[in-house]
Scaffold this motif. Sequence first.
Motif, mmCIF file in Angstrom:
data_model
loop_
_atom_site.group_PDB
_atom_site.id
_atom_site.type_symbol
_atom_site.label_atom_id
_atom_site.label_comp_id
_atom_site.label_asym_id
_atom_site.label_seq_id
_atom_site.Cartn_x
_atom_site.Cartn_y
_atom_site.Cartn_z
ATOM 1 N N ASN A 73 22.037 33.697 35.128
ATOM 2 C CA ASN A 73 20.826 33.004 34.659
ATOM 3 C C ASN A 73 19.996 32.479 35.834
ATOM 4 O OD1 ASN A 73 21.582 33.523 32.015
ATOM 5 N ND2 ASN A 73 22.406 31.469 31.661
ATOM 6 N N ILE A 76 18.229 35.379 37.478
ATOM 7 C CA ILE A 76 17.058 35.823 36.711
ATOM 8 C C ILE A 76 15.850 34.951 37.049
ATOM 9 C CG2 ILE A 76 16.084 36.051 34.382
ATOM 10 C CD1 ILE A 76 18.985 36.841 33.467
ATOM 11 N N GLN A 80 12.492 36.466 39.012
ATOM 12 C CA GLN A 80 11.121 36.366 38.510
ATOM 13 C C GLN A 80 10.186 35.848 39.602
ATOM 14 O OE1 GLN A 80 11.802 33.924 35.042
ATOM 15 N NE2 GLN A 80 12.184 35.716 33.734
ATOM 16 N N LEU A 154 19.615 44.969 36.445
ATOM 17 C CA LEU A 154 18.764 44.180 35.550
ATOM 18 C C LEU A 154 17.368 44.091 36.159
ATOM 19 C CD1 LEU A 154 21.118 41.097 34.915
ATOM 20 C CD2 LEU A 154 21.068 43.277 33.681
ATOM 21 N N LYS A 156 13.699 41.956 36.552
ATOM 22 C CA LYS A 156 13.497 40.547 36.917
ATOM 23 C C LYS A 156 13.627 39.587 35.738
ATOM 24 C CE LYS A 156 8.509 40.596 36.383
ATOM 25 N NZ LYS A 156 7.230 40.388 37.026
ATOM 26 N N ASN A 157 13.536 40.125 34.521
ATOM 27 C CA ASN A 157 13.665 39.292 33.321
ATOM 28 C C ASN A 157 15.077 39.298 32.747
ATOM 29 O OD1 ASN A 157 10.862 38.525 33.225
ATOM 30 N ND2 ASN A 157 10.449 40.635 32.617
ATOM 31 N N GLY A 158 15.981 39.982 33.418
ATOM 32 C CA GLY A 158 17.372 40.012 32.968
ATOM 33 C C GLY A 158 17.688 41.133 31.985
#
Length: 191
Positions: A73, A76, A80, A154, A156-158
Motif C-alpha cells: 500500500n 502504491i 503514484q 503492478l 502505479k495504481n496497484g
Amino acid sequence: MKKLSFIVFLALTTFAWSQNSNKTIDKRKSADKVLLVQNDTGELEAKKKAAAEEKAKLPKPYDPKADAQADINKLIEQAQKEEKNIMIQAGGNWCIWCLRFNQYVQTTPELKEIVDENYLYYHLNYSPDNKNEKVFDQYGNPGDKFGYPVFIVLDKNGKMIHVQQSDVLEEGKGYSLDKVKEFFLQWTSKS
C-alpha cells in the motif's frame, strides 16, 4: 549309449557353467548398479552441499515478519507520486533461484539502473513462517502455477498488469542478461 551319456554330460556341464556364469554376471551388474546409485547419491550430496554454501553467501531480501499488504500500500502511494510501476518478486530466502535473481540484478549495473529508474521493487515473502496468503490470493496465487521466484508487475495504481514466471529468464545456472533486460523494459510505466 556311451556317446549319448557323454553328450548329456557335456550338455549338463555347459548348462551348469552358463548358469554359474550368468549368476556372476548378475552379481557384477548388481554391484555396478550399487556403485552407480552410490555415485549418484554422492554427486547429489555434493550438489546439495554446494547449493547450501552458495545460498549461505547470498543476501536474504525476504522478510517473513513484514506486513506485506501495508508495505505494498505504501509502495502504491509512492508509485503514484513517482510515476513508476511496482515490481514484486515473490519467493523466499529458502529459494536459491530467488536469491540468485536478486543478486544478479543487484550486481549487474545495467539491470540495477533499469530497475532503479523504472520500478519500486518489493520482495514478497512466501515461506512456512509467513505465506502471505491474503496478498497472494489477490494476485491469483501465481507461485502455485509457476513456482518461485515469480514476478508480479503492478501499475502505479496497484493494478496487476503482468505475471512473469522466472524459468524463461534462466540461462544455465543463472539468468540471461538479454531476457531479464527485455522483461524489465517491457513493463516500465513508459512502455
